[in-house]
Design a protein around this motif. Sequence first.
Motif, PDB file in Angstrom:
ATOM      1  N   ASN A  19       0.831  -1.211   0.000  1.00 36.66           N
ATOM      2  CA  ASN A  19       0.000   0.000   0.000  1.00 36.66           C
ATOM      3  C   ASN A  19       0.868   1.265   0.000  1.00 36.66           C
ATOM      4  N   VAL A  21       0.403   4.418   0.671  1.00 38.18           N
ATOM      5  CA  VAL A  21       0.387   5.363   1.789  1.00 38.18           C
ATOM      6  C   VAL A  21       0.904   4.716   3.063  1.00 38.18           C
ATOM      7  N   LEU A  22       0.325   3.562   3.403  1.00 39.14           N
ATOM      8  CA  LEU A  22       0.564   3.017   4.738  1.00 39.14           C
ATOM      9  C   LEU A  22       1.813   2.136   4.824  1.00 39.14           C
ATOM     10  N   PHE A  31      -3.000  12.495   2.099  1.00 36.95           N
ATOM     11  CA  PHE A  31      -3.477  11.553   3.114  1.00 36.95           C
ATOM     12  C   PHE A  31      -3.858  12.309   4.391  1.00 36.95           C
ATOM     13  N   SER A  35      -8.200  13.636   4.674  1.00 35.67           N
ATOM     14  CA  SER A  35      -8.880  12.580   5.437  1.00 35.67           C
ATOM     15  C   SER A  35      -9.792  13.097   6.548  1.00 35.67           C
ATOM     16  N   ALA A 150      -6.700   3.416   2.270  1.00 37.43           N
ATOM     17  CA  ALA A 150      -5.975   4.021   3.388  1.00 37.43           C
ATOM     18  C   ALA A 150      -6.662   5.303   3.835  1.00 37.43           C
ATOM     19  N   PHE A 154      -8.427   5.816   7.442  1.00 34.10           N
ATOM     20  CA  PHE A 154      -7.871   6.824   8.337  1.00 34.10           C
ATOM     21  C   PHE A 154      -8.888   7.910   8.660  1.00 34.10           C
ATOM     22  N   THR A 183      -1.968   3.211  12.369  1.00 35.48           N
ATOM     23  CA  THR A 183      -2.739   2.639  11.262  1.00 35.48           C
ATOM     24  C   THR A 183      -1.803   1.925  10.289  1.00 35.48           C
ATOM     25  N   SER A 184      -0.638   2.541  10.054  1.00 38.37           N
ATOM     26  CA  SER A 184       0.317   1.961   9.117  1.00 38.37           C
ATOM     27  C   SER A 184       0.850   0.630   9.655  1.00 38.37           C
ATOM     28  N   PHE A 187      -1.050  -2.466   8.791  1.00 43.23           N
ATOM     29  CA  PHE A 187      -0.874  -3.021   7.452  1.00 43.23           C
ATOM     30  C   PHE A 187       0.349  -3.927   7.363  1.00 43.23           C
TER      31      PHE A 187
END
Lengths: 199, 261
Positions: A19, A21-22, A31, A35, A150, A154, A183-184, A187
């Motif tokens: 991913n 972003v994450l 991001f 968000s 993502a 988020f 959050t990352s 993943f």
Amino acid sequence: MSDAAKLLLIAFSMIFTENYVLVQFIAICPFLGVSKNFDSCIGMSGAVIFVMTLASAVTWTIYHFLLDPFGLTYLQTIVFILVIAALVQFVEIVLKKYIKPLYKALGIYLPLITTNCAVLAVTILNIDENYNFLESCVDGATAGIGFGLALILFCGVRKALERAKPPKCFEGLPITLVAAALTSMTFMGFAGIADNLFH
Amino acid sequence: MNPVLVAVLVLGGVGLVCAALLVVASKFMAVPVDERFPKIRECLPGANCGGCGYAGCDGYANALVDGTEEKINKCVAGGAAVVEALAKATGKEAEAIEAKVAYVHCKGDCEATQKKAEYNGTKTCKASKLLFGGEGACTFGCLGYGDCAAICPEHAINVINGVAHVNGARCIACGQCVGVCPQKIISLIPADAAVKVTCSNKDKGPAVMKVCKAGCIGCGLCMRNCPAEAVKVENNLATIDYSKCIGCGKCKEVCPKKCIL
């Protein structure tokens, strides 16, 4: 590996394991910027998916039919930037004319896609990975979907953050960055799945 | 061929094609902006208070441009100066604004009425109403947590002794409090109104007497004594039609509960 399986692998890794972003920390600016609000999340994701797919297709064509034959592959970055910028402008004009509500929702974020590094990253990585045309398009679209996933995930986290009361010094962006890091980390749970699933 | 020349030609060519595409696109897909819009929008104060009944100043300007709105005196916040500017911009004749203020139709303060329960939840009117219609004995009256005071852009509302009061001098009649009040007891009335009803209870007389000393019991004396037929008692509650009211003050004199002021 069959073609279909390879496309599935690309899609799965772009959305989950790789991913943008994450996992790869590309496109952090939109991001964090978009968000806050679910509606603009959806709009931004839609625009990014659209632009990424289109950019992948256009840049692949330009690379393989213009840059490669003339031995100008060292120009890829500047040419891609130029093409993507023009493309985003074009999308903006089209949205303004035909999809007014989306244009209003995106507001200042649409021009941001011009300088969105994820769009440039996806086109350059397409070339580095030696993808063919179809694979490039799938890569672009699914990278956009991963970005959207993502962003939407988020957005939910930020809704919860609004109700939380962090210490004064963490209020605003700092606590948002902490939440983004957490959050990352979730993943990371996908790491390794893609390889074992398709090999 | 010179590699530098090739690079320049290719990059220039790509740029040229992109530019041409954008020029064509902006020519054929241009969205015409009505030139009257910025002119009209400039006249409005830009506070986006919503007092005109539209979603912000842009909404009102848009309605004026496309003709769905005829009146140019809707901007209460801007006053006479804005009406004059709008008259110039639209070519219409300036009309006077009917000055209005928000008014809270409740006098059930801590002396006049009691609580039926102690409420310890979130301190907003909206939340407290969810629990059995609020903590007050009267379920129609002001809840006193000041949702109206919080939304008021001019800080014109204060909660005094359990009831919200509007400071008429500061009120710009934007109507935001009218919308946010969960009891729907705030309304916009003419600034020079001679009489106002100070109760919103729609229960029958005896029930009102039990919960509040200052409540309207719906006796109808005001209606019978009004020479202009401006006062009406409906659902056990007096209401005043300001378009008919002549400001004689008869209703005020005869009201036994002093709930017309």
